[in-house]
Structures are given as structure tokens and as C-alpha cells.
Design a protein around this motif. Structure first.
Motif, mmCIF file in Angstrom:
data_model
loop_
_atom_site.group_PDB
_atom_site.id
_atom_site.type_symbol
_atom_site.label_atom_id
_atom_site.label_comp_id
_atom_site.label_asym_id
_atom_site.label_seq_id
_atom_site.Cartn_x
_atom_site.Cartn_y
_atom_site.Cartn_z
ATOM 1 N N PRO A 65 0.700 10.101 -2.983
ATOM 2 C CA PRO A 65 0.454 11.454 -3.513
ATOM 3 C C PRO A 65 1.442 11.894 -4.581
ATOM 4 O O PRO A 65 1.115 12.747 -5.412
ATOM 5 C CB PRO A 65 0.558 12.344 -2.259
ATOM 6 C CG PRO A 65 1.324 11.551 -1.249
ATOM 7 C CD PRO A 65 0.988 10.110 -1.531
ATOM 8 N N ILE A 118 -7.000 1.814 -11.062
ATOM 9 C CA ILE A 118 -6.358 2.805 -10.192
ATOM 10 C C ILE A 118 -6.522 4.207 -10.771
ATOM 11 O O ILE A 118 -6.839 5.170 -10.058
ATOM 12 C CB ILE A 118 -4.862 2.463 -10.017
ATOM 13 C CG1 ILE A 118 -4.712 1.206 -9.153
ATOM 14 C CG2 ILE A 118 -4.102 3.630 -9.394
ATOM 15 C CD1 ILE A 118 -3.286 0.660 -9.102
ATOM 16 N N ASN A 124 -7.671 13.675 -8.792
ATOM 17 C CA ASN A 124 -6.237 13.590 -9.049
ATOM 18 C C ASN A 124 -5.993 13.462 -10.545
ATOM 19 O O ASN A 124 -6.182 12.396 -11.129
ATOM 20 C CB ASN A 124 -5.638 12.397 -8.305
ATOM 21 C CG ASN A 124 -4.149 12.223 -8.598
ATOM 22 O OD1 ASN A 124 -3.508 13.109 -9.157
ATOM 23 N ND2 ASN A 124 -3.603 11.081 -8.207
ATOM 24 N N GLU A 135 -10.132 5.517 -10.384
ATOM 25 C CA GLU A 135 -10.384 5.900 -8.998
ATOM 26 C C GLU A 135 -9.750 7.246 -8.668
ATOM 27 O O GLU A 135 -10.382 8.120 -8.059
ATOM 28 C CB GLU A 135 -9.835 4.819 -8.060
ATOM 29 C CG GLU A 135 -9.808 5.190 -6.590
ATOM 30 C CD GLU A 135 -11.185 5.220 -5.961
ATOM 31 O OE1 GLU A 135 -11.281 5.693 -4.810
ATOM 32 O OE2 GLU A 135 -12.163 4.777 -6.608
ATOM 33 N N GLN A 136 -8.521 7.435 -9.092
ATOM 34 C CA GLN A 136 -7.814 8.670 -8.772
ATOM 35 C C GLN A 136 -8.431 9.878 -9.477
ATOM 36 O O GLN A 136 -8.546 10.961 -8.890
ATOM 37 C CB GLN A 136 -6.330 8.548 -9.146
ATOM 38 C CG GLN A 136 -5.555 7.586 -8.250
ATOM 39 C CD GLN A 136 -5.669 7.951 -6.790
ATOM 40 O OE1 GLN A 136 -5.361 9.077 -6.397
ATOM 41 N NE2 GLN A 136 -6.125 7.004 -5.976
ATOM 42 N N ASP A 148 -3.978 0.276 -3.514
ATOM 43 C CA ASP A 148 -3.602 1.421 -2.689
ATOM 44 C C ASP A 148 -2.360 2.146 -3.192
ATOM 45 O O ASP A 148 -2.057 3.249 -2.722
ATOM 46 C CB ASP A 148 -3.360 0.968 -1.242
ATOM 47 C CG ASP A 148 -4.663 0.638 -0.527
ATOM 48 O OD1 ASP A 148 -5.725 0.933 -1.106
ATOM 49 O OD2 ASP A 148 -4.616 0.088 0.585
ATOM 50 N N LEU A 172 -11.434 11.123 -7.843
ATOM 51 C CA LEU A 172 -11.140 11.870 -6.611
ATOM 52 C C LEU A 172 -10.487 13.226 -6.913
ATOM 53 O O LEU A 172 -10.106 13.950 -5.997
ATOM 54 C CB LEU A 172 -10.197 11.051 -5.715
ATOM 55 C CG LEU A 172 -10.767 9.726 -5.184
ATOM 56 C CD1 LEU A 172 -9.684 8.945 -4.453
ATOM 57 C CD2 LEU A 172 -11.958 9.985 -4.268
ATOM 58 N N GLY A 204 -2.155 3.588 -5.875
ATOM 59 C CA GLY A 204 -2.671 4.814 -6.489
ATOM 60 C C GLY A 204 -2.818 5.969 -5.522
ATOM 61 O O GLY A 204 -2.929 7.124 -5.935
ATOM 62 N N GLU A 205 -2.850 5.683 -4.222
ATOM 63 C CA GLU A 205 -3.026 6.736 -3.226
ATOM 64 C C GLU A 205 -1.716 7.432 -2.853
ATOM 65 O O GLU A 205 -1.721 8.374 -2.056
ATOM 66 C CB GLU A 205 -3.667 6.148 -1.965
ATOM 67 C CG GLU A 205 -5.076 5.609 -2.208
ATOM 68 C CD GLU A 205 -5.695 5.046 -0.944
ATOM 69 O OE1 GLU A 205 -5.078 5.195 0.137
ATOM 70 O OE2 GLU A 205 -6.786 4.484 -1.027
ATOM 71 N N ASP A 228 0.854 -1.189 0.000
ATOM 72 C CA ASP A 228 0.000 0.000 0.000
ATOM 73 C C ASP A 228 0.889 1.237 0.000
ATOM 74 O O ASP A 228 2.123 1.142 -0.094
ATOM 75 C CB ASP A 228 -0.966 0.004 1.187
ATOM 76 C CG ASP A 228 -0.245 -0.088 2.523
ATOM 77 O OD1 ASP A 228 0.833 0.540 2.667
ATOM 78 O OD2 ASP A 228 -0.740 -0.791 3.424
ATOM 79 N N ARG A 229 0.284 2.408 0.134
ATOM 80 C CA ARG A 229 1.016 3.669 0.015
ATOM 81 C C ARG A 229 2.120 3.804 1.062
ATOM 82 O O ARG A 229 3.119 4.488 0.840
ATOM 83 C CB ARG A 229 0.047 4.848 0.122
ATOM 84 C CG ARG A 229 -0.711 4.925 1.429
ATOM 85 C CD ARG A 229 -1.664 6.101 1.471
ATOM 86 N NE ARG A 229 -0.946 7.372 1.466
ATOM 87 C CZ ARG A 229 -1.563 8.558 1.466
ATOM 88 N NH1 ARG A 229 -2.893 8.609 1.451
ATOM 89 N NH2 ARG A 229 -0.872 9.667 1.483
#
Length: 889
Positions: free
Chosen positions: A816, A837, A846, A840-841, A811, A844, A813-814, A787-788
Motif C-alpha cells: 500500500p 503492475i 490506485n 493492475e494497480q 504482488d 484497482l 504492486g500490492e 510478495d507484499r
């Protein structure tokens, strides 16, 4: 500036001689101190009071340059005497090498230097010291007349910062309408292929407009293939075809062996049936277009070709579809200037606005002039007094030199450079028009030419990086490509600025660019010559043409695509930079005669062997071979065998990293090793952690070592920033040793046996600074659980040949900082997870993430496109690219 370059080069040569035990024992220390004091004084004068057109100072600077070159000539002649006269050759010296060496020695003896004479050195130095003393008195007189006034145009020396400015895409200030028009034409519904010429004078923004369109995500998504190539006046059709192919596939040795017709056929096949966009930048002739056009198919699928040209005749050849570039109006000119002078906000201080607008008005709407002057004033003293003085100089130039207005305006950017940047900028003229310049090579050349003044806090290379950053900040050098760590990889210079370099360099007798058949007579000492030949590209210090019978003064030898003899090296004992092809299997011991050599780059397909004597070449900074065996250093004794300046060490075969060897190269920063049959007991890789300044390491194991044999030897220095492993036969859990490195920014794992195992579970708290992660052909990997938190600052993720990987952790993709996910020949499920990914971004907000997917053939691309529609519905994104991997037999 020839005087500054000559003084700094002399300073470096003096330092090298004093640190070489073979040469220093003949020096008179009082003379050395006297010469050093005068060099320092004159350098200070050049740096703080250098002229901007005053004939009195120009004559004085010419005298300074001549005296500095004369002093360096005396010192280098002394080196020749010591190293050649009475030389003794090892028994193993081959007959051909011995013949070359003896011929060179006899040549020296014929000139009368039969013995080593300290008195000749002392007398020679006495003469140049007297010359410099006379010049010093003249300088003091001038300073008294001027009241020691410091010229307002002097800028402070570069700071210790060496971070490069990012390759930020130029904003099309003033040309927003042009951008929209061109975008609409390129994405129109007309089925036939269009050729759209963009025409206008040099510096008006043709290439910038084309580049902004070419890199726009909507354009990238619209076309199957996008290719960019610069044609230029002196074009080669074969080279253009190779570059067009290289936009689609990695160049191969097989491609190098094909002729023009075969490359053209390969290009035609690769484009056939594809919707392509090709940009042909800087086209100068219709003939060039006709030769290239026959290999560009018309697929009736809205393919497009964009041509940028300065010539209306070329643009008219394509019909009435040309896009004319116009000058900027006053408002847009001011907006562009403010952006370049004061950053993105573009807020000009109120007290400077009036005089600033006067300066910009004189640019007459030419974007290049506005950008360069904006960059210059943005780095200068922001006072009204300074800007008013600048405006007067600018008007004076325009009023007295009509005609070449663009070049004259840009000459101000040179006049207002600080002294230490002038020779570096002028040297850009040695590279061919539109040449993509390797930053690494450029810095090595600057150092070899003696342009970089030493300081106590930085290496010469670090100072040179600061110089280059300053030229980039002033918009005199353009960033072309960044490397995986964000540093500038390649750069280029605008044609108009290159013309300026050549014009000024010729006037100052600093640089001459010519063909091999047209070397002019009467070249002054210190004037560098760039010689072009069909197969030879050689950078020369022109003093070799006028002193010592044309020998022994060459500083830079760069011979590519030519396997010339050894004589060109042995006749030039003062070489500082050598890059050449070489067919011999062994370098001779006499390579150590090159007492001042800093960079040795040898290209060749064979495995070389280097002699022990190479360890005694004290000035070596960069050793780069395609593949070479190095004999261990000789036993320590009377000869010094430490290479304190060595930073780059490529590509060494089966190197035994003993403690003694690590002590020999204490400051190495970049190391590339290759092992045929790895043995932990023999090669001592655990000693890597003794190299406390090592930043980049590449280890290639031709045969994968036994597991455990390497793991026990994985000890890396904490300074490591970049690591590449090929066929290392590690397990995923072994990466904790690597992940714990506190400064690691780039990790590349390559080869079928690089990492073994089907599951990777990273540990939180590791890879805290990793920016680039590349995993290539680790076929076993199926599950990646992360994950991130495991890669908190990752920017680029590149996966290639991972045919079993089920998915990329969602995760990821999270993170930053993540800007790119690239998959090449990976499993379909992994590619789908990357699209998921991205979706999803973007949902949000991004918009900074890009996903690129390459599959093996067009059929797979079509199937994958259908699957994306099936799973994600109407989801479309300009940040998603899907293409086939074009492979040709």
C-alpha cells in the motif's frame, strides 16, 4: 538577532573550554559561575521580552551583543595563549608546517602575549562580568517598568520533534485557470518550438505555476526530456549548460573539464531529435537568453521552452505569447490564506474570520505575502487579541513605509519570529541567490556559528533540525528535495525573502555580503561576512577584521575550488568549521591546535593520512574526507582520547574497528568505510555492533572479500537505519542478517560482486521497516520471489543494470505504501512486468504509483514502446515514463 546569537555562542564556548583539560585549569570557577548566571539571565530576557522596534531595547540588545562578543574574545584569547605560547613540536613536523606554526606564534608574541598569564584571563573576565552586570540591572529596571509583561509575539520554543515536513507540491490556489491555460499551450499541436514567458512581480507565483506544470504527470509523459534550471541575475552560461545536462545524465569529471562551447555542443546533440521541455526560471536579461538559445535545437516536434521573469522587457522579446500573472482577488486570497494557516481543510474559527480577512486584504493579492503571513499566524496564538495586535502592526508598516510594500509586509514574518529562529533565518542570506542549500551543510554551519542553544534531550544537530522544520512550517524556507528516508535533503529561499534577510541583517549588523574587493571598514564584532570571489567562497566571522590584527577569530572557513595554503588554518586557532581543498598527502599533528573545531571537511583526489593527534580534538562532530587513512588512537593516559561529540565519520580507508576504537567514537551516527584488501582478522567488522547509535553505514570493498570471510563478521547494531554495501560478495540468503535489523529503512546493494547468486527468496518477517530498496548491477540475479508481506512498508524500488532479471514479483504492486518503481538499464521482461503492475494497480483505483523505465538507447525505447502497445493495447498512464539513457563520450 545578533544579541541572541552572541549569547548562545558564548555559552557554547564556555562549555567547550570547561571540558578541555588543557584550557580549564586556568579558569576561576567563581568567575565562570558568575558569567554563566548572567548569560542565562540575559538569554531569558531576549527569549521572552525581545523588542519589535523599540529603540530603547534595540540599544540594549546591541550592548548585550557587544558584551557577549567581548567575553568570547577574552576566552578565545586565553585558548591562543595556552595552545601557542611555548608550544613544543614533534620531531616529525615538516619544515613548511613548522615554518607556518612558528610564524603564527611569533605574531602572537609580537602582540605582547609571551607567557600564559592566568591574571590576564581573570582581569579580562572581570571586566566583561561587570559590563554584563550593568546590563542586567538595566534589564531588571525595564522589566519593572513593563510589569514583567511578556510580549504577545513570543512563540514557544521548538518541541523535541525533528521530523521534517514533506516536500509537498504547492497547490495552485487561485491560479487554476493559469494552470490549465499553460498546460494547453505546452501540449498544443503547433510543430515549431515555442518560447512561453511567464511574467510578473516577485512573489506573485511565477515559479510555483511553472513547477506545478513541470511536475504534472501528463506533461512528463508528453515530453521526451524535461529540464529545469534557475538562471538568476548573476548567471553563468557554463553553469546553466551543466545543469541542463545534469537533468539528463549524471555529471562526470570529464564534463567538469569542458569549456562552454564543448558543453553547448554536447547539450545540442542530446536534445536534437527529442521533444523537450526546458524551464528557464528567473531570467533577468535578453543577453542570457541569446547565449543559451543557440544550444537549443528547433526540432519541429512541439518542443517548448518556458521562461519566468520579473521584467516585461525580457518577456516582450519573445513576442506576444507571454503569460501575465495577476494578483489574487479577495476570495482566492482568503482561500490561500486559510489553507496555509489552518491546513488542507482551511477552516478558520468564526471569531477570527473578520480580523483575518482584514489582514489578508492588506496583502493586496500577492501570493508570497499571503503564504508567509498565513504560515506565521498558523504557528501563533490563535486568539482575536493577538490577531488584532498583528493587524495594527501590519497597517502601521504599510502606512509609514510605502514603496517596498512586499518587503515591508514580509518583514512582519521576521519581527514575529521567536528569538531562537531569528539568527538562523537571517543566516540564509549568506547563500547566493537561488542557491540550492544542502540541509546537512546548513545545520553544521548553524551549529558552528553558535546559534543552537543546547538542551538535555537532543544533540545540537537535532535541535537545529527542529529549527529548520519550524522555518519550513512558517513558509520562510522551501523544501527542494527529500532523501531516501523522507528527510529534507536540500532547501532554498525565495529571492524576496533573501532580500529581507540581507536588509535586516545589515541593519542589525549581523551579516554583510560583499565581494572580496569591497570589504567595508568598521565591521562590528560578531558581524559575519560572506565574501564572493571568482574561485573562492568563504564564510567569515567578521570579528577577525577588527580584533587581534585580523587573525585568530575566524570561526567558519569554507573555501571551495581553491587549494590555498595551510597558513589560513594555522593563523585561525578558533576555527569551528573548515571545508577546503588540500593537496598535502598528510595532515600535520598541529591540526589539534584547533581546539574548538567541530567540522573538518577536506576535499582532494589524493589519499590522505591523519595524525594520531586528531583523536584528541574533543569538540569534533563531523569528519569528512574523500579518502583518508587514520592512525590508531594513542595509548590511553593523561590525554583524553574519546571523541564524545563525533557523529559523522567519512571516508576512512582500512579502518581497524578494535574495541578500543569503538569506545573512542561512542556516539557516531554516520560511518563510511572503504577497504582495499579486506581481512576479517585485521579489521574486526564484528565490532560494529558496539556502536549503539550508528544509523547510517556504507562499506565499500575495492576487492570483493572471500565469501565466508565477511559473513562471519556481519554484526550490525540494532540502531542501523541505512546500509549501503558495494562489492561485498554476499549471497542472497545472507541478507537475513540484514533483514532482521528492526529499524532498517534504506538498503542499497551495489557493484558486480555485491550479491552473488541467481535467486532471491526473502523471508517473511524481515525488512519490516524498509522504505527504500536499491539493487545496482547485481548481474547474477534472475529470479526474485517475493510478495507484499516481505516488504510491508516499501515506498521506493530502484533497480539498475539487472540485465538477467526475469520480472519484478507481481504482488510487490500490492504494497500500500509503494510510490515508485524505477528501472534503469534492466531486462525488457522486468520492465514489462513493472508496466503490468502499474496497469493492475490503476485498474484497482490506485493512482499513487509511478513507474519509470530507462533503456540504453532510442532504438530500444521504440521497440519497448511497441511491445507495450502490443501487450496492453490502448493502456496509457500519466504515471508511466519511458526514456532513453543518454550517454555521451
Amino acid at each position: 538577532m545578533a544579541a541572541y546569537a552572541a549569547l548562545v555562542s558564548l555559552m557554547n564556548t564556555m562549555d567547550h573550554v570547561q571540558n578541555d583539560p588543557r584550557l580549564s585549569r586556568y579558569l576561576d570557577q567563581k568567575q565562570v559561575e558568575s558569567l554563566g548566571e548572567k548569560v542565562g539571565f540575559l538569554l531569558d530576557f531576549i527569549e521572552t521580552c525581545h523588542s519589535h522596534g523599540g529603540s530603547r531595547e534595540e540599544v540594549l540588545e546591541s550592548r548585550i551583543a557587544f558584551a557577549a562578543h567581548a567575553a568570547e574574545d577574552v576566552i578565545e584569547s586565553h585558548a591562543v595563549d595556552v595552545l601557542f605560547v611555548g608550544s613544543v613540536f614533534p620531531e616529525r613536523t615538516s619544515s613548511i608546517i613548522l615554518s607556518y606554526a612558528l610564524n603564527a606564534i611569533e605574531d602572537i608574541k609580537r602582540k605582547g602575549r609571551k607567557t600564559i598569564s592566568p591574571w590576564r584571563l581573570k582581569l579580562g573576565l572581570r571586566k566583561v562580568i561587570e559590563k554584563m552586570d550593568s546590563i542586567k540591572k538595566k534589564v531588571i529596571e525595564i522589566k519593572q517598568i513593563k510589569g514583567n509583561a511578556v510580549n504577545l509575539t513570543h512563540s514557544p520554543s521548538p518541541t523535541s520533534s525533528t521530523a521534517f515536513m514533506g516536500a509537498e507540491k504547492s497547490k495552485m490556489v487561485g491560479f487554476e485557470d493559469d494552470l490549465l491555460q499553460l498546460m494547453e499551450r505546452l501540449t498544443g499541436r503547433q510543430p515549431n518550438r515555442q518560447i512561453i514567458p511567464i511574467v510578473g512581480m516577485g512573489g506573485i507565483g511565477k515559479t510555483t505555476l511553472a513547477r506545478n506544470v513541470y511536475e504534472n504527470p501528463l506533461i512528463v509523459q508528453h515530453f521526451d526530456i524535461c529540464c529545469w534550471v534557475t538562471v538568476s541575475q548573476e548567471y553563468s552560461v557554463r553553469k546553466v549548460l551543466l545543469e541542463l545536462l545534469s537533468c539528463q545524465i549524471k555529471p562526470t569529471s570529464e564534463m567538469d573539464g569542458k569549456d562552454e562551447a564543448q558543453l553547448g555542443e554536447q547539450l545540442y546533440k542530446s536534445l536534437f531529435g527529442m521533444r523537450y521541455l526546458i524551464v528557464l526560471d528567473d531570467m533577468w536579461s535578453i543577453d542570457a537568453w541569446d547565449k543559451i538559445n543557440r544550444f537549443l535545437p528547433n526540432n519541429n516536434n512541439r518542443s517548448q521552452v518556458v521562461v519566468t521573469t520579473r521584467l516585461l522587457e525580457v518577456a516582450n522579446h519573445f513576442g506576444s505569447s507571454r503569460h501575465m500573472m495577476s494578483f489574487l482577488d479577495e476570495d482566492k486570497s482568503w482561500e490561500l490564506f486559510c489553507q496555509k494557516a489552518f491546513g488542507k481543510e482551511g477552516n478558520c474559527p468564526l471569531e477570527l474570520e473578520g480580523i483575518g480577512k482584514e489582514i489578508v486584504k492588506e496583502c493586496k493579492g500577492l501570493p508570497l505575502s499571503i503564504v508567509v503571513i498565513g504560515g506565521l499566524l498558523g504557528k501563533s496564538i490563535n486568539t482575536r487579541e493577538y490577531w488584532e495586535k498583528f493587524a495594527k502592526e501590519k497597517k502601521s508598516i504599510l502606512n509609514t513605509r510605502g514603496g517596498e510594500e512586499s518587503l515591508d509586509i514580509l518583514s512582519l514574518s521576521y519581527n514575529h519570529l521567536p528569538a531562537h529562529l531569528k539568527p538562523c533565518f537571517l543566516y540564509m542570506g549568506v547563500f547566493p541567490e537561488d542557491h540550492v542549500i544542502s540541509v546537512s551543510k546548513l545545520i553544521k554551519l548553524w551549529v558552528a556559528e553558535g546559534f543552537i542553544k543546547p538542551n538535555s534531550t537532543q544533540s545540537l544537530e537535532e535541535s537545529a533540525e527542529g529549527y529548520l522544520k519550524d522555518l519550513v512550517d512558517r513558509n520562510l524556507v522551501l523544501v527542494r528535495r527529500l532523501g531516501s528516508t523522507g528527510k529534507m535533503k536540500t532547501c532554498t529561499i525565495h529571492d524576496l525573502l533573501r532580500e529581507l534577510c540581507l536588509k535586516v541583517a545589515q541593519k542589525e549588523k549581523f551579516l554583510c555580503v560583499t565581494s572580496v574587493l569591497d570589504i567595508p571598514l568598521g565591521i562590528d564584532k560578531g558581524q559575519r561576512i560572506r565574501i564572493f570571489h571568482a574561485f573562492v567562497s568563504t564564510l567569515l566571522d567578521g570579528s577577525n577584521l577588527v580584533s587581534k590584527g585580523g587573525k585568530l577569530s575566524l570561526k567558519v572557513l569554507n573555501v571551495v575550488d581553491s587549494d590555498s595554503s595551510l597558513r589560513d588554518i594555522f593563523e585561525q586557532i578558533n576555527l569551528r568549521y573548515v571545508c577546503k581543498s588540500y593537496s598535502f598527502r598528510a595532515l600535520p599533528p598541529s591540526i589539534s591546535w584547533l581546539w574548538n573545531l567541530q567540522t573538518l571537511i577536506i576535499r582532494g583526489k589524493e589519499y590522505f593520512t591523519a595524525p594520531r593527534e586528531i583523536w584528541m580534538m574533543l569538540q569534533l562532530r563531523h569528519l569528512e574526507f574523500d579518502k583518508i587513512y587514520l592512525l590508531e588512537p594513542p595509548p590511553s593516559g593523561d590525554l583524553q582520547t574519546t571523541l564524545p561529540n563525533l557523529q559523522t565519520f567519512f571516508k576512512i580507508l582500512n579502518l581497524e574497528l578494535s574495541e578500543e576504537l569503538c569506545m573512542t567514537i561512542p556516539n557516531v551516527k554516520k560511518l563510511k568505510l572503504k577497504y582495499r584488501d579486506f581481512s576479517a582478522e585485521k579489521y574486526h567488522l564484528y565490532n560494529l555492533d558496539l556502536l549503539h547509535k550508528l544509523e547510517s553505514l556504507s562499506c565499500f570493498f575495492q576487492e570483493a572479500p572471500k565469501w565466508g570471510d565477511l559473513v562471519q563478521n556481519l554484526k550490525f547494531p540494532s540502531s542501523l537505519k541505512k546500509l549501503s554495501l558495494r562489492n561485498s560478495n554476499l549471497r542472497w540468503e545472507d541478507l537475513t542478517v540484514i533483514g532482521s535489523l528492526p529499524h532498517l529503512e534504506v538498503l542499497k546493494l551495489m557493484g558486480l560482486n555485491s550479491i552473488v547468486g541467481n535467486e532471491w527468496n526473502p523471508v517473511e518477517g524481515e525488512f519490516i521497516r524498509l522504505k527504500f530498496l536499491g539493487i545496482y548491477y547485481c548481474y547474477d540475479l534472475m529470479h526474485w520471489n517475493a510478495d507484499r508481506s516481505h516488504f510491508p512498508v516499501l515506498e521506493n524500488l530502484v533497480l539498475e543494470g539487472l540485465s538477467k532479471l526475469d520480472e519484478i514479483p507481481f504482488d510487490i504492486g500490492e504494497i500500500p505504501t509503494l510510490g515508485l518503481i524505477e528501472l534503469d538499464g534492466c531486462s525488457e521482461s522486468a520492465a514489462i512486468s513493472a508496466v503490468r503492475i502499474l496497469e493492475e494497480q490503476e485498474s484497482l483505483g490506485n493512482e499513487g504509483l509511478q513507474v519509470r523505465v530507462k533503456l540504453l538507447d532510442n532504438a530500444k525505447v521504440e521497440r519497448f514502446g511497441e511491445k507495450v502497445k502490443e501487450e496492453f493495447g490502448s493502456f496509457t498512464s500519466g504515471n508511466f515514463q519511458l526514456r532513453a539513457i543518454n550517454r555521451f563520450s
